[in-house]
Write a protein that holds these residues in place. Structure first.
Motif, PDB file in Angstrom:
ATOM      1  N   VAL A 103      27.060   8.433  27.682  1.00 25.33           N
ATOM      2  CA  VAL A 103      27.371   8.686  26.265  1.00 25.33           C
ATOM      3  C   VAL A 103      27.333  10.191  26.028  1.00 25.33           C
ATOM      4  O   VAL A 103      26.259  10.786  25.954  1.00 25.33           O
ATOM      5  CB  VAL A 103      26.369   7.966  25.350  1.00 25.33           C
ATOM      6  CG1 VAL A 103      26.745   8.204  23.896  1.00 25.33           C
ATOM      7  CG2 VAL A 103      26.336   6.473  25.672  1.00 25.33           C
ATOM      8  N   GLN A 104      28.491  10.792  25.944  1.00 25.22           N
ATOM      9  CA  GLN A 104      28.572  12.228  25.638  1.00 25.22           C
ATOM     10  C   GLN A 104      28.833  12.364  24.134  1.00 25.22           C
ATOM     11  O   GLN A 104      27.912  12.281  23.368  1.00 25.22           O
ATOM     12  CB  GLN A 104      29.659  12.868  26.503  1.00 25.22           C
ATOM     13  CG  GLN A 104      29.343  12.796  27.999  1.00 25.22           C
ATOM     14  CD  GLN A 104      28.111  13.597  28.391  1.00 25.22           C
ATOM     15  OE1 GLN A 104      27.998  14.762  28.070  1.00 25.22           O
ATOM     16  NE2 GLN A 104      27.166  12.962  29.075  1.00 25.22           N
ATOM     17  N   CYS A 105      30.085  12.516  23.709  1.00 18.48           N
ATOM     18  CA  CYS A 105      30.323  12.545  22.255  1.00 18.48           C
ATOM     19  C   CYS A 105      30.142  11.159  21.660  1.00 18.48           C
ATOM     20  O   CYS A 105      29.862  11.013  20.481  1.00 18.48           O
ATOM     21  CB  CYS A 105      31.713  13.082  21.941  1.00 18.48           C
ATOM     22  SG  CYS A 105      33.042  11.873  22.170  1.00 18.48           S
ATOM     23  N   GLY A 106      30.326  10.136  22.482  1.00 19.28           N
ATOM     24  CA  GLY A 106      30.086   8.764  22.049  1.00 19.28           C
ATOM     25  C   GLY A 106      31.278   8.058  21.436  1.00 19.28           C
ATOM     26  O   GLY A 106      31.228   6.850  21.187  1.00 19.28           O
ATOM     27  N   CYS A 108      34.230   7.079  22.439  1.00 19.80           N
ATOM     28  CA  CYS A 108      34.907   5.999  23.173  1.00 19.80           C
ATOM     29  C   CYS A 108      33.978   4.833  23.492  1.00 19.80           C
ATOM     30  O   CYS A 108      34.453   3.787  23.954  1.00 19.80           O
ATOM     31  CB  CYS A 108      35.466   6.535  24.489  1.00 19.80           C
ATOM     32  SG  CYS A 108      34.167   6.907  25.719  1.00 19.80           S
ATOM     33  N   ILE A 109      32.680   5.025  23.283  1.00 21.15           N
ATOM     34  CA  ILE A 109      31.707   4.074  23.814  1.00 21.15           C
ATOM     35  C   ILE A 109      31.830   2.652  23.243  1.00 21.15           C
ATOM     36  O   ILE A 109      31.751   1.676  24.008  1.00 21.15           O
ATOM     37  CB  ILE A 109      30.270   4.622  23.659  1.00 21.15           C
ATOM     38  CG1 ILE A 109      30.118   5.936  24.444  1.00 21.15           C
ATOM     39  CG2 ILE A 109      29.242   3.605  24.131  1.00 21.15           C
ATOM     40  CD1 ILE A 109      30.397   5.821  25.945  1.00 21.15           C
ATOM     41  N   PRO A 110      32.037   2.473  21.939  1.00 24.72           N
ATOM     42  CA  PRO A 110      32.192   1.086  21.473  1.00 24.72           C
ATOM     43  C   PRO A 110      33.311   0.340  22.192  1.00 24.72           C
ATOM     44  O   PRO A 110      33.140  -0.828  22.585  1.00 24.72           O
ATOM     45  CB  PRO A 110      32.491   1.250  19.979  1.00 24.72           C
ATOM     46  CG  PRO A 110      31.797   2.538  19.615  1.00 24.72           C
ATOM     47  CD  PRO A 110      32.012   3.429  20.812  1.00 24.72           C
ATOM     48  N   CYS A 140      38.301   8.294  28.114  1.00 20.79           N
ATOM     49  CA  CYS A 140      37.108   9.033  27.694  1.00 20.79           C
ATOM     50  C   CYS A 140      37.432  10.513  27.801  1.00 20.79           C
ATOM     51  O   CYS A 140      37.603  11.037  28.903  1.00 20.79           O
ATOM     52  CB  CYS A 140      35.917   8.675  28.582  1.00 20.79           C
ATOM     53  SG  CYS A 140      34.448   9.662  28.222  1.00 20.79           S
ATOM     54  N   ARG A 141      37.519  11.166  26.672  1.00 22.31           N
ATOM     55  CA  ARG A 141      37.867  12.588  26.682  1.00 22.31           C
ATOM     56  C   ARG A 141      36.754  13.435  27.277  1.00 22.31           C
ATOM     57  O   ARG A 141      36.974  14.555  27.689  1.00 22.31           O
ATOM     58  CB  ARG A 141      38.211  13.066  25.268  1.00 22.31           C
ATOM     59  CG  ARG A 141      39.645  12.760  24.905  1.00 22.31           C
ATOM     60  CD  ARG A 141      40.075  13.521  23.703  1.00 22.31           C
ATOM     61  NE  ARG A 141      39.867  12.726  22.499  1.00 22.31           N
ATOM     62  CZ  ARG A 141      40.226  13.108  21.301  1.00 22.31           C
ATOM     63  NH1 ARG A 141      40.769  14.282  21.125  1.00 22.31           N
ATOM     64  NH2 ARG A 141      40.032  12.341  20.271  1.00 22.31           N
ATOM     65  N   CYS A 142      35.545  12.882  27.277  1.00 19.90           N
ATOM     66  CA  CYS A 142      34.420  13.608  27.879  1.00 19.90           C
ATOM     67  C   CYS A 142      34.338  13.349  29.377  1.00 19.90           C
ATOM     68  O   CYS A 142      33.436  13.872  30.042  1.00 19.90           O
ATOM     69  CB  CYS A 142      33.115  13.195  27.217  1.00 19.90           C
ATOM     70  SG  CYS A 142      33.099  13.476  25.434  1.00 19.90           S
TER      71      CYS A 142
HETATM   72  S1  FES Z   1      31.883   9.961  25.601  1.00 15.65           S
HETATM   73 FE1  FES Z   1      33.226  11.317  24.496  1.00 15.65          FE
HETATM   74  S2  FES Z   1      35.174  10.350  24.617  1.00 15.65           S
HETATM   75 FE2  FES Z   1      33.911   9.183  25.922  1.00 15.65          FE
END
Ligand code: FES
Ligand code: FES
Length: 164
Positions: A103-106, A108-110, A140-142
């Motif tokens: 979980v980076q920015c979060g 895409c997580i759901p 996932c952009r992260c």
């Molecule tokens: S955790 Fe940032 S887009 Fe996937």
């Protein structure tokens, strides 16, 4: 489903196990209805054209991009969102995402969680390649892809061993 004036559509569906009735314009997507009419903002909106997987939910047990489904189409059907597969403190899968730093920015997580739960419901012990293939529609952009795969693999292993 009933169609009224101004192309409004009344939809009755089972949302996260509860019967819900809501009225939307006929062109409203399931994604927008979940977020706006039903207050279920866990499902994220990004590309709105079926490319990113951020809006993934389950419709009658199948993972779908809710941006490509009209709200009217779910009349009489069952929808499961990330809220419906979550528990206080996070599920084992959600905890694994956190533990692996997925979980980076979060954002895409759901959608990742819903695709992973769908995969595990079909294939309880997937290989790394099977996880990559099954989740290839979730961007996932992260670029947490490896961590996401590790989290899903660990969850599968634990669930299989728990079930014995
Ligand atoms: S955790 Fe940032 S887009 Fe996937
Ligand atoms: S918002 Fe639905 S696939 Fe991107």
């Amino acid at each position: 489903m009933s169609v009224g004036t101004e192309s409004l559509v009344t939809v009755t569906a089972t949302i996260n196990g509860e019967p819900r009735t809501f009225t939307v314009p006929g062109h409203r997507t399931l994604l927008d209805a979940l977020r706006s009419e039903l207050g279920l903002t866990g499902t994220k909106s990004s590309c709105t054209e079926g490319e990113c997987g951020a809006c993934t939910v389950m419709l009658d047990g199948h993972a779908v991009n809710s941006c490509l489904v009209l709200a009217a189409e779910v009349d009489g059907h069952e929808v499961l969102t990330v809220e419906g597969v979550s528990v206080d403190g996070g599920t084992d899968l959600q905890q694994a995402f956190l533990e692996h730093g997925a979980v980076q920015c979060g954002f895409c997580i759901p959608g990742q969680v819903m695709s992973a739960e769908y995969l595990l419901s079909r294939n309880p012990d997937p290989s790394v390649q099977e996880i990559r293939d099954a989740m290839s529609g979730n961007l996932c952009r992260c670029a947490s892809y490896n961590r996401i795969v590790e989290a899903v693999r660990q969850t599968a292993t634990k669930r299989v061993s728990t079930r014995g």
